[in-house]
Design a protein around this motif. Structure first.
Motif, PDB file in Angstrom:
ATOM      1  N   GLU A  74      -8.399   2.417  -1.631  1.00 46.40           N
ATOM      2  CA  GLU A  74      -8.291   3.347  -0.511  1.00 46.40           C
ATOM      3  C   GLU A  74      -7.497   4.600  -0.878  1.00 46.40           C
ATOM      4  N   ILE A  75      -6.868   4.576  -2.064  1.00 45.96           N
ATOM      5  CA  ILE A  75      -6.011   5.691  -2.478  1.00 45.96           C
ATOM      6  C   ILE A  75      -6.552   6.405  -3.713  1.00 45.96           C
ATOM      7  N   TYR A  96       0.640   7.453  -6.256  1.00 44.58           N
ATOM      8  CA  TYR A  96      -0.353   8.540  -6.273  1.00 44.58           C
ATOM      9  C   TYR A  96       0.337   9.890  -6.158  1.00 44.58           C
ATOM     10  N   TYR A 103       1.777   2.091  -3.526  1.00 45.37           N
ATOM     11  CA  TYR A 103       0.668   2.678  -4.288  1.00 45.37           C
ATOM     12  C   TYR A 103       0.423   4.132  -3.868  1.00 45.37           C
ATOM     13  N   GLN A 104       0.612   4.420  -2.588  1.00 45.65           N
ATOM     14  CA  GLN A 104       0.497   5.806  -2.143  1.00 45.65           C
ATOM     15  C   GLN A 104       1.605   6.655  -2.754  1.00 45.65           C
ATOM     16  N   ASP A 106      -6.310  -2.086  -1.409  1.00 49.44           N
ATOM     17  CA  ASP A 106      -5.344  -1.028  -1.119  1.00 49.44           C
ATOM     18  C   ASP A 106      -5.446   0.118  -2.113  1.00 49.44           C
ATOM     19  N   LYS A 141       0.822  -1.202   0.000  1.00 50.34           N
ATOM     20  CA  LYS A 141       0.000   0.000   0.000  1.00 50.34           C
ATOM     21  C   LYS A 141       0.863   1.262   0.000  1.00 50.34           C
TER      22      LYS A 141
END
Length: 275
Positions: free
Chosen positions: A208-209, A176, A172-173, A205, A169
């Motif tokens: 959520e982003i 972003y 992935y953040q 995950d 996660k």
């Protein structure tokens, strides 16, 4: 005497191919690398005992990593490929004239070196002037380049060895944050037959982003089960809202404008995984 290569895809299942020649077997700084020639699928890149690409079916994976995202974003000028040292995704990215620069960040320079030598059909665009090749950790590159890219593509191995961090996660953040305000990312997310838990975890995950998350599939015969998934996260643009009649025809063997939306129509058991 015949020589066969077998990839053990689970504890109880694998695929096997007859080898006609072995070019390279080497333990690099990061992984076990083999470059072999097979009777059925031609030259094949193997990392840590897993088939990464073959001459015969490579176009499916590389086209489907690149084109759905690049035809969803209206102006993908800056593109990052994390992993993908064989150069196949870069080759497909460069088919889009709007792309001004494509950056490849591959942690293992040996993958690039041997792909150029033994897979020139795939790696042939790595020296293109629109491409910057960086041998480094993709995770750290993402962290150090905030709001830089329009599209980020994660062309990783399965979550073992150096690729483990590319399925977290936190990564992935970081993606972003490295995307511009209307950016898109796509990652290969394995197969639903043997890795259902992984697909569910990644989907949760990413949701959520990113406000828009879509999963799509393609058929890749040398990958476990043959049915492969990709996950797209987008800040603004929905691939299902693209006007397929406005997608220009490009040189391809798998992707088509009609397939753009069709790829997002999931078999029921895959749809249930990502609800």
């Amino acid at each position: 005497m015949e020589l066969w290569y077998t990839e053990k895809q689970t504890d109880n299942f694998g695929i096997t191919a007859k080898i006609t020649q072995t070019f390279v077997t080497e333990k690099t700084e990061f992984q076990d690398l083999a470059m072999i020639d097979t009777a059925e699928f031609g030259r094949m890149l193997v990392l840590d005992g897993m088939v990464m690409t073959t001459i015969r079916d490579e176009f499916v994976y590389h086209e489907m990593v690149a084109h759905p995202a690049l035809f969803t974003h209206p102006n993908p000028e800056m593109v990052l490929v994390v992993g993908g040292g064989d150069g196949g995704v870069i080759r497909e990215v460069l088919k889009h004239p709007k792309v001004k620069k494509a950056v490849l960040v591959e942690i293992d320079g040996k993958v690039i070196e041997y792909s150029k030598k033994y897979l020139p059909e795939i790696a042939g665009e790595l020296d293109n002037p629109r491409v910057e090749v960086i041998v480094n950790d993709g995770y750290m590159h993402i962290h150090d380049h905030k709001a830089t890219y329009d599209v980020i593509m994660v062309d990783s191995t399965e979550p073992v060895g150096p690729a483990v961090e590319l399925f977290t996660k936190g990564f992935y953040q970081g993606i972003y944050d490295a995307l511009r305000e209307d950016g898109i990312f796509v990652a290969q997310t394995d197969n639903p037959w043997f890795k259902a838990d992984l697909i569910q975890t990644v989907n949760r995950d990413v949701k959520e982003i990113f406000p828009i998350v879509r999963v799509y599939t393609a058929n890749i015969p040398t990958y476990p089960s043959g049915l492969w998934t990709f996950t797209m996260g987008s800040k603004k643009y929905d691939p299902l809202q693209v006007d397929e009649s406005a997608i220009p025809e490009i040189e391809s063997k798998y992707y088509t404008p009609r397939l753009h939306k069709a790829a997002f129509v999931l078999p029921k058991f895959v749809e249930d995984l990502v609800k």
